[in-house]
Design a protein around this motif. Structure first.
Motif, PDB file in Angstrom:
ATOM      1  N   GLY A 245      -1.844 -47.088 -35.689  1.00 24.83           N
ATOM      2  CA  GLY A 245      -0.918 -46.575 -36.690  1.00 24.83           C
ATOM      3  C   GLY A 245      -0.578 -45.113 -36.502  1.00 24.83           C
ATOM      4  O   GLY A 245      -0.438 -44.370 -37.476  1.00 24.83           O
ATOM      5  N   ALA A 246      -0.445 -44.679 -35.254  1.00 22.04           N
ATOM      6  CA  ALA A 246      -0.126 -43.280 -34.970  1.00 22.04           C
ATOM      7  C   ALA A 246       1.381 -43.085 -34.879  1.00 22.04           C
ATOM      8  O   ALA A 246       2.118 -43.981 -34.473  1.00 22.04           O
ATOM      9  N   VAL A 247       1.842 -41.907 -35.265  1.00 27.51           N
ATOM     10  CA  VAL A 247       3.262 -41.548 -35.164  1.00 27.51           C
ATOM     11  C   VAL A 247       3.665 -41.526 -33.689  1.00 27.51           C
ATOM     12  O   VAL A 247       2.906 -41.015 -32.864  1.00 27.51           O
ATOM     13  N   PRO A 248       4.788 -42.089 -33.293  1.00 26.64           N
ATOM     14  CA  PRO A 248       5.894 -42.625 -34.094  1.00 26.64           C
ATOM     15  C   PRO A 248       5.850 -44.141 -34.284  1.00 26.64           C
ATOM     16  O   PRO A 248       6.887 -44.762 -34.485  1.00 26.64           O
ATOM     17  N   PHE A 249       4.666 -44.733 -34.200  1.00 23.32           N
ATOM     18  CA  PHE A 249       4.537 -46.187 -34.296  1.00 23.32           C
ATOM     19  C   PHE A 249       3.829 -46.598 -35.588  1.00 23.32           C
ATOM     20  O   PHE A 249       3.160 -47.620 -35.631  1.00 23.32           O
ATOM     21  N   GLN A 250       4.009 -45.787 -36.645  1.00 20.83           N
ATOM     22  CA  GLN A 250       3.301 -46.004 -37.899  1.00 20.83           C
ATOM     23  C   GLN A 250       4.192 -46.614 -38.983  1.00 20.83           C
ATOM     24  O   GLN A 250       3.718 -46.886 -40.080  1.00 20.83           O
ATOM     25  N   ILE A 251       5.461 -46.834 -38.679  1.00 14.47           N
ATOM     26  CA  ILE A 251       6.421 -47.182 -39.720  1.00 14.47           C
ATOM     27  C   ILE A 251       6.074 -48.501 -40.409  1.00 14.47           C
ATOM     28  O   ILE A 251       6.469 -48.747 -41.555  1.00 14.47           O
ATOM     29  N   TRP A 252       5.322 -49.362 -39.751  1.00 14.09           N
ATOM     30  CA  TRP A 252       4.963 -50.663 -40.320  1.00 14.09           C
ATOM     31  C   TRP A 252       3.844 -50.573 -41.345  1.00 14.09           C
ATOM     32  O   TRP A 252       3.666 -51.492 -42.167  1.00 14.09           O
ATOM     33  N   VAL A 253       3.081 -49.502 -41.333  1.00 13.61           N
ATOM     34  CA  VAL A 253       1.817 -49.446 -42.084  1.00 13.61           C
ATOM     35  C   VAL A 253       1.985 -49.654 -43.584  1.00 13.61           C
ATOM     36  O   VAL A 253       1.342 -50.548 -44.162  1.00 13.61           O
ATOM     37  N   PRO A 254       2.793 -48.868 -44.304  1.00 16.51           N
ATOM     38  CA  PRO A 254       2.813 -49.029 -45.769  1.00 16.51           C
ATOM     39  C   PRO A 254       3.276 -50.401 -46.236  1.00 16.51           C
ATOM     40  O   PRO A 254       2.686 -50.977 -47.155  1.00 16.51           O
ATOM     41  N   ASP A 255       4.308 -50.955 -45.615  1.00 13.28           N
ATOM     42  CA  ASP A 255       4.812 -52.265 -46.034  1.00 13.28           C
ATOM     43  C   ASP A 255       3.817 -53.381 -45.739  1.00 13.28           C
ATOM     44  O   ASP A 255       3.604 -54.280 -46.560  1.00 13.28           O
ATOM     45  N   VAL A 256       3.211 -53.331 -44.559  1.00 18.28           N
ATOM     46  CA  VAL A 256       2.256 -54.376 -44.182  1.00 18.28           C
ATOM     47  C   VAL A 256       0.984 -54.265 -45.018  1.00 18.28           C
ATOM     48  O   VAL A 256       0.439 -55.279 -45.480  1.00 18.28           O
ATOM     49  N   TYR A 257       0.505 -53.061 -45.241  1.00 18.42           N
ATOM     50  CA  TYR A 257      -0.699 -52.886 -46.047  1.00 18.42           C
ATOM     51  C   TYR A 257      -0.468 -53.367 -47.477  1.00 18.42           C
ATOM     52  O   TYR A 257      -1.367 -53.918 -48.115  1.00 18.42           O
ATOM     53  N   LEU A 298      -1.266 -37.038 -26.511  1.00 19.01           N
ATOM     54  CA  LEU A 298      -2.134 -37.364 -27.640  1.00 19.01           C
ATOM     55  C   LEU A 298      -2.192 -36.227 -28.649  1.00 19.01           C
ATOM     56  O   LEU A 298      -2.316 -36.468 -29.853  1.00 19.01           O
ATOM     57  N   ALA A 299      -2.098 -34.984 -28.171  1.00 15.11           N
ATOM     58  CA  ALA A 299      -2.139 -33.838 -29.087  1.00 15.11           C
ATOM     59  C   ALA A 299      -0.919 -33.825 -30.002  1.00 15.11           C
ATOM     60  O   ALA A 299      -1.042 -33.632 -31.227  1.00 15.11           O
ATOM     61  N   ILE A 300       0.259 -34.031 -29.438  1.00 15.70           N
ATOM     62  CA  ILE A 300       1.476 -34.077 -30.259  1.00 15.70           C
ATOM     63  C   ILE A 300       1.416 -35.250 -31.229  1.00 15.70           C
ATOM     64  O   ILE A 300       1.776 -35.135 -32.413  1.00 15.70           O
ATOM     65  N   MET A 301       0.930 -36.370 -30.735  1.00 17.01           N
ATOM     66  CA  MET A 301       0.808 -37.558 -31.569  1.00 17.01           C
ATOM     67  C   MET A 301      -0.166 -37.310 -32.723  1.00 17.01           C
ATOM     68  O   MET A 301       0.093 -37.704 -33.873  1.00 17.01           O
ATOM     69  N   ALA A 302      -1.291 -36.648 -32.438  1.00 20.28           N
ATOM     70  CA  ALA A 302      -2.295 -36.371 -33.467  1.00 20.28           C
ATOM     71  C   ALA A 302      -1.744 -35.459 -34.546  1.00 20.28           C
ATOM     72  O   ALA A 302      -1.921 -35.704 -35.751  1.00 20.28           O
ATOM     73  N   ALA A 303      -1.067 -34.391 -34.141  1.00 18.12           N
ATOM     74  CA  ALA A 303      -0.514 -33.444 -35.110  1.00 18.12           C
ATOM     75  C   ALA A 303       0.509 -34.125 -36.016  1.00 18.12           C
ATOM     76  O   ALA A 303       0.476 -33.979 -37.248  1.00 18.12           O
ATOM     77  N   ALA A 304       1.423 -34.874 -35.415  1.00 18.86           N
ATOM     78  CA  ALA A 304       2.452 -35.556 -36.201  1.00 18.86           C
ATOM     79  C   ALA A 304       1.847 -36.607 -37.117  1.00 18.86           C
ATOM     80  O   ALA A 304       2.292 -36.794 -38.264  1.00 18.86           O
ATOM     81  N   THR A 305       0.809 -37.295 -36.639  1.00 13.08           N
ATOM     82  CA  THR A 305       0.164 -38.346 -37.430  1.00 13.08           C
ATOM     83  C   THR A 305      -0.542 -37.769 -38.646  1.00 13.08           C
ATOM     84  O   THR A 305      -0.447 -38.318 -39.757  1.00 13.08           O
ATOM     85  N   ILE A 306      -1.256 -36.669 -38.466  1.00 14.44           N
ATOM     86  CA  ILE A 306      -1.959 -36.034 -39.585  1.00 14.44           C
ATOM     87  C   ILE A 306      -0.974 -35.565 -40.650  1.00 14.44           C
ATOM     88  O   ILE A 306      -1.148 -35.835 -41.848  1.00 14.44           O
ATOM     89  N   LEU A 307       0.075 -34.890 -40.232  1.00 14.62           N
ATOM     90  CA  LEU A 307       1.040 -34.350 -41.193  1.00 14.62           C
ATOM     91  C   LEU A 307       1.823 -35.462 -41.885  1.00 14.62           C
ATOM     92  O   LEU A 307       1.992 -35.445 -43.109  1.00 14.62           O
ATOM     93  N   PHE A 308       2.303 -36.431 -41.115  1.00 13.32           N
ATOM     94  CA  PHE A 308       3.087 -37.512 -41.720  1.00 13.32           C
ATOM     95  C   PHE A 308       2.247 -38.308 -42.709  1.00 13.32           C
ATOM     96  O   PHE A 308       2.689 -38.583 -43.836  1.00 13.32           O
ATOM     97  N   GLY A 309       1.049 -38.708 -42.303  1.00  6.65           N
ATOM     98  CA  GLY A 309       0.212 -39.533 -43.171  1.00  6.65           C
ATOM     99  C   GLY A 309      -0.079 -38.867 -44.501  1.00  6.65           C
ATOM    100  O   GLY A 309       0.062 -39.487 -45.566  1.00  6.65           O
ATOM    101  N   ASN A 310      -0.459 -37.608 -44.463  1.00  2.11           N
ATOM    102  CA  ASN A 310      -0.816 -36.914 -45.701  1.00  2.11           C
ATOM    103  C   ASN A 310       0.398 -36.604 -46.567  1.00  2.11           C
ATOM    104  O   ASN A 310       0.361 -36.767 -47.788  1.00  2.11           O
ATOM    105  N   LEU A 311       1.489 -36.159 -45.957  1.00  2.00           N
ATOM    106  CA  LEU A 311       2.678 -35.827 -46.736  1.00  2.00           C
ATOM    107  C   LEU A 311       3.313 -37.069 -47.349  1.00  2.00           C
ATOM    108  O   LEU A 311       3.759 -37.053 -48.501  1.00  2.00           O
ATOM    109  N   ALA A 312       3.360 -38.160 -46.599  1.00  4.97           N
ATOM    110  CA  ALA A 312       3.963 -39.392 -47.116  1.00  4.97           C
ATOM    111  C   ALA A 312       3.129 -40.005 -48.231  1.00  4.97           C
ATOM    112  O   ALA A 312       3.674 -40.639 -49.147  1.00  4.97           O
ATOM    113  N   ALA A 313       1.815 -39.810 -48.185  1.00  3.16           N
ATOM    114  CA  ALA A 313       0.942 -40.381 -49.218  1.00  3.16           C
ATOM    115  C   ALA A 313       1.084 -39.668 -50.555  1.00  3.16           C
ATOM    116  O   ALA A 313       0.732 -40.229 -51.605  1.00  3.16           O
ATOM    117  N   LEU A 314       1.601 -38.449 -50.553  1.00  2.00           N
ATOM    118  CA  LEU A 314       1.694 -37.661 -51.789  1.00  2.00           C
ATOM    119  C   LEU A 314       2.557 -38.337 -52.854  1.00  2.00           C
ATOM    120  O   LEU A 314       2.305 -38.176 -54.051  1.00  2.00           O
TER     121      LEU A 314
END
Length: 508
Positions: A245-257, A298-314
């Motif tokens: 579920g890492a960015v940019p392949f995370q778009i399925w997560v909220p709907d599927v979960y 992986l570094a770019i993916m990690a940074a984007a994943t951390i920021l997207f996950g937390n900001l979108a969950a707000l």
């Protein structure tokens, strides 16, 4: 291929090396047989058979954790001609996946009791997926990796859409199918490019067995600038990124979960994510000669994943979507550890400890969600937890312990897990990534504590809200004890984690 070689390979395969997987497969078949031979009024006993059987396999695996099933001199042949690799990494992940499937099965007994759906098949598929995950963690060959991974993925296609009377569950299954097919295509295309490049007789170090991880690494070391191989590495890592579920392949997560039954959501959040990282931790060493590409990607993916996950969950009010997006951020933290593990040895044990703490906290939270949810499993809003402490103080306490650990609040185990990963990242010189991770942790406190606030400090609900709230499932003694153990372990490992870390360091 020489028939005599195939015969010798078949005769020398050490089947006891995959005995846990074989036992799970036999147990899965036994459940279907029991469904046929037992009268319908006895079918309620079958889930218990599945749980007891998994517990027995897990105990056996723990007892034989250090048993050298294979002679190192014969490992290439005895390990199914190099398809599998016996290692402490594989052994640990086998126990992790068994524990995960055991907890999913326990939650399944609660969730399925609310649905007029076939029940035995659910436990059958959980067992098959778990066995495939265990093989996946031991893969030493792209053929084994792909077959095991697709077995896991196809099983999840069924489980995600298991409640076929719920449109959201069917929608989730369709979205997971489409995105899963895309990720499998990327992965397979990457494997084909690597196989083609490594099998080219015009290149130095070419090999006819390019799908073997060891031989592929040797080829990559001698061809550091091969464009096809570089593209193959990127595509393979992209395919794995979907599983975690890492960015940019995370778009399925909220709907599927949201659409999946809660036990399946837990399986995806913990088991599927851990399976993805089990693959990734193997592949970063296979692709070590190309770390100049792997680390930045992986570094770019990690940074984007951390920021997207937390900001979108707000902004989330549905708790299943919230926990899904928070899981995206946890994938980012784990990616931080994977990058650090390339240069810092202690990062590997830090990743495993993080996975353990994530399992404990996640299943504590999902256990509460399973009991708070009504018949419409997808409809789980923050408002449903209003004043939970007044009506179900036990569930509220478990929820607070689980969410606090996921948020990384000291002295809970989740705090220690994050701290160890952050220390490894600091030692690896990933300062900018560490800064982003700390920002992500601060952001996550807002939505995790918003959930805790609803359960503990919200004002009394209005009459309309009380009518809209689903009826909560009573907590049985067995499930209550299980949830208590998960919460207590999250607290205990926060105060006293030294034996666990020492065991992981020595074992791995």
């Amino acid at each position: 291929m020489n028939p005599e070689f195939l015969k010798a390979a078949a005769e020398s395969n050490n089947w006891i090396a995959i005995m846990p997987e074989l036992l799970l497969g036999c147990l899965a078949l036994l459940l279907l047989v029991l469904e046929v031979v037992l009268p319908k009024n006895k079918h309620d006993l079958i889930p218990g058979v599945a749980i007891i059987g998994q517990l027995g396999v897990l105990v056996g695996l723990i007892i034989n954790y250090r048993t050298p099933f294979l002679d190192p001199a014969e490992a290439a042949l005895a390990n199914f001609n190099g398809l599998l690799a016996y290692s402490p990494h594989g052994q640990f992940m086998r126990m992790f996946f068994l524990l995960t499937s055991l907890l999913v099965s326990a939650l399944g007994t609660v969730a399925l009791a609310k649905q007029k759906m076939p029940k035995i098949e659910f436990f059958h598929i959980v067992l098959v997926i778990s066995a495939a995950m265990m093989l996946l963690a031991q893969s030493n060959h792209f053929v084994m990796l792909f077959v095991a991974l697709e077995t896991v993925t196809v099983g999840f296609y069924i489980l995600v859409s298991y409640v076929r009377t719920n449109p959201l569950s069917l929608e989730a299954g369709l979205k997971y199918l489409i995105m899963g097919a895309l990720s499998s295509s990327l992965l397979l295309f990457g494997i084909v490019l690597l196989y083609g490049a490594a099998g080219n007789p015009l290149l130095p170090g070419h090999t006819s067995d390019a799908m073997n991880f060891g031989k592929l690494t040797a080829f990559l070391a001698q061809n550091p600038d091969n464009f096809l191989a570089q593209l193959g590495v990127v595509l393979v890592l992209s395919g794995v990124a979907f599983k975690i579920g890492a960015v940019p392949f995370q778009i399925w997560v909220p709907d599927v979960y949201q659409g999946a039954p809660t036990p399946v959501t837990a399986f995806l959040a913990v088991g599927s994510k851990a399976a993805g990282f089990a693959i990734l931790m193997t592949l970063v060493y296979v692709f070590a000669p190309y770390k100049g590409i792997v680390i930045p990607l992986l570094a770019i993916m990690a940074a984007a994943t951390i920021l997207f996950g937390n900001l979108a969950a707000l902004t989330q009010h549905n708790v299943k979507r919230l926990i899904g997006l928070s899981g995206v951020s946890h994938a980012g933290y784990l990616l931080l550890g994977v990058i650090a593990s390339i240069t810092v040895p202690m990062a590997t044990s830090a990743i495993y400890f993080y996975l353990v703490t994530y399992l404990l906290a996640s299943f504590a939270v999902f256990g509460v969600m399973t009991h708070v949810a009504g018949v419409n499993d997808a409809d789980q809003e923050l408002e449903h937890y209003t004043d939970l402490v007044k009506t179900h103080p036990f569930l509220a306490t478990i929820l607070a312990a689980g969410l606090g650990s996921l948020a990384g609040i000291p002295p809970l185990a989740g705090f220690i897990g994050k701290l160890l990963v952050f220390i490894a990242a600091f030692q690896a010189g990933l300062t900018w990534l560490l800064g982003i991770a700390i920002i992500g942790v601060v952001i996550s406190i807002y939505y995790y504590f918003g959930w805790i606030k609803a359960a503990f400090f919200a004002t009394s609900p209005t009459a309309a809200e009380t009518v809209a709230r689903p009826e909560r499932t009573p907590v049985s003694a067995g499930i209550g004890a299980l949830l208590a153990v998960l919460a207590l372990a999250s607290v205990l490992f926060g105060f006293y984690q030294k034996p666990v870390i020492a065991w992981l360091t020595a074992a791995l």
